[in-house]
Design a protein around this motif. Sequence first.
Motif, PDB file in Angstrom:
ATOM      1  N   SER A 159       0.818  -1.214   0.000  1.00 10.85           N
ATOM      2  CA  SER A 159       0.000   0.000   0.000  1.00 10.85           C
ATOM      3  C   SER A 159       0.853   1.267   0.000  1.00 10.85           C
ATOM      4  O   SER A 159       1.720   1.442   0.850  1.00 10.85           O
ATOM      5  N   SER A 160       0.596   2.134  -0.949  1.00 11.51           N
ATOM      6  CA  SER A 160       1.331   3.404  -0.984  1.00 11.51           C
ATOM      7  C   SER A 160       0.839   4.351   0.109  1.00 11.51           C
ATOM      8  O   SER A 160       1.601   5.152   0.644  1.00 11.51           O
TER       9      SER A 160
ATOM     10  N   ASN B  64      -7.812  12.700  -7.721  1.00 11.79           N
ATOM     11  CA  ASN B  64      -8.935  12.258  -6.903  1.00 11.79           C
ATOM     12  C   ASN B  64      -9.443  13.491  -6.167  1.00 11.79           C
ATOM     13  O   ASN B  64      -8.689  14.062  -5.380  1.00 11.79           O
TER      14      ASN B  64
ATOM     15  N   ALA C 142      -0.992   8.062  -8.081  1.00  7.63           N
ATOM     16  CA  ALA C 142      -1.740   6.805  -7.980  1.00  7.63           C
ATOM     17  C   ALA C 142      -2.385   6.388  -9.302  1.00  7.63           C
ATOM     18  O   ALA C 142      -2.677   5.217  -9.510  1.00  7.63           O
TER      19      ALA C 142
ATOM     20  N   SER D  61       1.594   2.946  -6.771  1.00  7.96           N
ATOM     21  CA  SER D  61       1.331   1.537  -6.456  1.00  7.96           C
ATOM     22  C   SER D  61       0.564   0.896  -7.595  1.00  7.96           C
ATOM     23  O   SER D  61       0.048   1.574  -8.469  1.00  7.96           O
TER      24      SER D  61
ATOM     25  N   PHE E   1     -12.533   8.756 -10.632  1.00  6.52           N
ATOM     26  CA  PHE E   1     -13.634   9.552 -10.078  1.00  6.52           C
ATOM     27  C   PHE E   1     -14.159  10.622 -11.027  1.00  6.52           C
ATOM     28  O   PHE E   1     -13.463  11.073 -11.934  1.00  6.52           O
TER      29      PHE E   1
HETATM   30  C1  LIG Z   1      -4.908   9.261  -4.708  1.00  4.94           C
HETATM   31  C2  LIG Z   1      -4.804   7.927  -4.066  1.00  4.94           C
HETATM   32  N1  LIG Z   1      -3.679   7.575  -3.450  1.00  4.94           N
HETATM   33  C3  LIG Z   1      -3.549   6.378  -2.846  1.00  4.94           C
HETATM   34  C4  LIG Z   1      -4.588   5.483  -2.817  1.00  4.94           C
HETATM   35  C5  LIG Z   1      -4.391   4.191  -2.109  1.00  4.94           C
HETATM   36  O1  LIG Z   1      -3.331   3.537  -2.660  1.00  4.94           O
HETATM   37  P1  LIG Z   1      -2.721   2.201  -2.026  1.00  4.94           P
HETATM   38  O2  LIG Z   1      -3.698   1.109  -2.250  1.00  4.94           O
HETATM   39  O3  LIG Z   1      -1.457   2.004  -2.773  1.00  4.94           O
HETATM   40  O4  LIG Z   1      -2.500   2.440  -0.578  1.00  4.94           O
HETATM   41  C6  LIG Z   1      -5.802   5.810  -3.441  1.00  4.94           C
HETATM   42  C7  LIG Z   1      -6.931   4.891  -3.389  1.00  4.94           C
HETATM   43  O5  LIG Z   1      -8.054   5.237  -3.647  1.00  4.94           O
HETATM   44  C8  LIG Z   1      -5.910   7.063  -4.077  1.00  4.94           C
HETATM   45  O6  LIG Z   1      -7.039   7.447  -4.671  1.00  4.94           O
END
Ligand SMILES: Cc1ncc(COP(=O)(O)O)c(C=O)c1O
Length: 427
Positions: A102-103, A190, A221, A256, A351
């Motif tokens: 997970s990032s 997002n 992302a 990620s 989105f």
């Molecule tokens: C902008 C953004 N960053 C990170 C994530 C989560 O990433 P990860 O699954 O690598 O933690 C999301 C998931 O919706 C996201 O929209």
Amino acid sequence: MKKYSEMSREELLALKKELDQQYAEVKAQGLSLDMSRGKPGTDQLDLSMGMMEVLANHADLKCETGVDCRNYGVIDGIPEAKRLLGAMSEVDPEHIIIYGNSSLNVMFDTVARSMTHGVMGHTPWCKLDKVKFLCPVPGYDRHFKITEFFGIEMINVPMTPTGPDMDMVEKLVSEDDAIKGIWCVPKYSNPQGITYSKETVERFARLKPAAPDFRIYWDNAYSIHHLYEDNQDFLVEILGECAKAGNADIVYKFTSTSKVSFPGSGIAAVAASKANLEDFRKYMQIQTIGHDKLNQLRHVRFFKDLDGLHAHMRKHAELLRPKFEMVVDTLEKELGGLGIGEWTKPHGGYFISFEAMDGCAKAVVAKAKEAGVVMTGAGATYPYGKDPKDSNIRIAPTYPTLEELEKATEIFVLCVKLTSVEKLLAE
Ligand SMILES: Cc1ncc(COP(=O)(O)O)c(C=O)c1O
């Protein structure tokens, strides 16, 4: 189509009666639909099932340097995974650390480390009177939750069609050394699906922060998450821009494969200057003996290279395009010209962002919920959950089936109409 604001009271009352009836009918159906989280649909997850086979039946489980991926070792990623994620992040593999699944987890840890140990030898943030972050709004709720969790003061910076308001970013960052970071989702953001322009990226790279430990949290992302073949956004690679500007250490770039392979079971990575990566490694060596190398290996064996990733993303796009287009078409058809909402039409990402009339977002989301459609909570796209205009709503079209999404969008537009009429009548 007449704008709602130009309707007489009688017209509005007649319209409300009609909408009330439609709403009652919808509620009576007892639906249960979810347009809240940006999760891939089941059909998207199925695209990656081949990954379950690439390590099966006593496959060779050594990485290319001969290390047995079943065992401990190789703290910052096997070389082939660095190459794959490096290609995806458009940086040289030596500027990459491969993490776990997970990032967001890495972003949390990065803020936590800065709080307790400081950034590259600077004073730990927990010893400072005040620490602040800039938050382009609307933005990603989970970013804001991290900074809120650590008691970091968040300052809203309005988004524009080319990225955050850079005049404001430059001014604040250069004047206030308590500002230690900014959250950015630079491509297919997002929730708006905006991609930062070349000028925005260049201005980021040339920032002159008052705080030497200021960092740009560049959460890429959605870097390869296009919806179209021919209509793709392009983002200038920031690490190179920063190096050119003599500002190599100013940015951390996160990525990620969560929405490429399996969310929660993908691989995450950070790209940054060598000095920054050393800082990350010092912490990581205490934190873990190593991340999941078998997962790294199966990702590489399944995708092979950047071309493999792009080919895979085209399959995702085929599944997602009809959903995004249906939502945008329905909004256009049902709300176009009524003056009660605006929305984005992204070329990628996860989105669509909707702007209701001021003061209406909470009521729209509540009405939708009552009718069986769960949306992301109104306000979630702002720090502290407080949308000052109560107008932004995030639409996440990916998870429901097309049929469910059609129904949910229909109900959503009905709720927007009804809430808007009620607001105008109350004025
Ligand atoms: C902008 C953004 N960053 C990170 C994530 C989560 O990433 P990860 O699954 O690598 O933690 C999301 C998931 O919706 C996201 O929209």
